[in-house]
Design an enzyme around this catalytic site. Sequence first.
Site, PDB file in Angstrom:
ATOM      1  N   SER A 172      -9.039   2.196   9.703  1.00 49.18           N
ATOM      2  CA  SER A 172      -9.623   1.624  10.923  1.00 49.18           C
ATOM      3  C   SER A 172     -10.150   0.219  10.677  1.00 49.18           C
ATOM      4  CB  SER A 172     -10.742   2.532  11.452  1.00 49.18           C
ATOM      5  OG  SER A 172     -11.881   2.515  10.607  1.00 49.18           O
ATOM      6  N   LYS A 173     -10.686  -0.027   9.502  1.00 51.06           N
ATOM      7  CA  LYS A 173     -11.219  -1.348   9.193  1.00 51.06           C
ATOM      8  C   LYS A 173     -10.103  -2.352   8.892  1.00 51.06           C
ATOM      9  CE  LYS A 173     -15.601  -0.601   9.754  1.00 51.06           C
ATOM     10  NZ  LYS A 173     -16.408  -1.360  10.736  1.00 51.06           N
TER      11      LYS A 173
ATOM     12  N   ALA B 216      -9.292   7.497   6.650  1.00 51.32           N
ATOM     13  CA  ALA B 216      -9.545   7.211   8.066  1.00 51.32           C
ATOM     14  C   ALA B 216     -10.367   5.941   8.234  1.00 51.32           C
ATOM     15  CB  ALA B 216     -10.257   8.395   8.715  1.00 51.32           C
ATOM     16  N   TYR B 217     -11.389   5.796   7.412  1.00 54.49           N
ATOM     17  CA  TYR B 217     -12.293   4.657   7.547  1.00 54.49           C
ATOM     18  C   TYR B 217     -11.615   3.341   7.165  1.00 54.49           C
ATOM     19  CZ  TYR B 217     -16.604   1.924   7.315  1.00 54.49           C
ATOM     20  OH  TYR B 217     -17.572   0.965   7.511  1.00 54.49           O
ATOM     21  N   VAL B 218     -10.979   3.310   5.986  1.00 55.20           N
ATOM     22  CA  VAL B 218     -10.380   2.042   5.548  1.00 55.20           C
ATOM     23  C   VAL B 218      -9.196   1.654   6.437  1.00 55.20           C
ATOM     24  CG1 VAL B 218     -11.175   2.291   3.164  1.00 55.20           C
ATOM     25  CG2 VAL B 218      -8.899   3.121   3.793  1.00 55.20           C
TER      26      VAL B 218
END
Length: 236
Positions: free
Chosen positions: A157-158, A153-155
């Site tokens: 979004s980035k 999810a984090y990577v």
Amino acid sequence: MKDKIVLVTGANKGIGFGIAKHLGIRGWTVIIGARDEQRAEKAIEDLKTAGVDVLGWVNIELKDLESIGRAAKEIEERFPGLTLLVNNAGIPGDMSVDSQNTEISFIRETLEVNFIGTFALTKALLPLIDKNEGRIVNVTVPSEISPYWHPLAYVTSKAAQNAMMGVMAIEFEQQKRPVEIFSVHPGPTTTDLNGNMALPGFHDIETVGDKFAQLIDDGLNHQGEFIELYPIVKED
């Protein structure tokens, strides 16, 4: 000479606080973007103790587009000299699971905050930054997937933030707009976002904040660049 006024989102703690502190030490006037008044006021107190000139704080909730609209209007009215936006605020998503066990709800929420919210704030403040011939800097991670650290999810979004930056950089150049946008990867840093992880190769917010501030003041044009302060390296 242009005003050196910076808005740092998520500046009440972690990397955002370190960035705000060290930009302030180098002569920047700071505006804090935060969600919580008590935490924002505590950060302002700590920054002023460190000798930083703080103009105040603005309530910004990146998952709420109406909040972003209100914040942008307030910034335009209270801080018309804004010349630098540091898009630092974000959420981690669920970093404890692999991709097949990642809930769709975590993907959606993380994208809404880290990408859609960041884009909405950038878009809302762009006319002011354009007028002041300023810069936009995203605090992000590499789009290339690291085998050592890759919470989906984090990577994701980035990576979307990096795409936004790249597209905007090309458009600014094509349109001959006096705005610069680039992305900065702080590298492994001990913060609340990762549960204050402190493994070999990790840095603290003071180290990262200082190096980030040096980059901002290096006098160079970084249009469209992805800059790693401390790359992720394999653990020995």
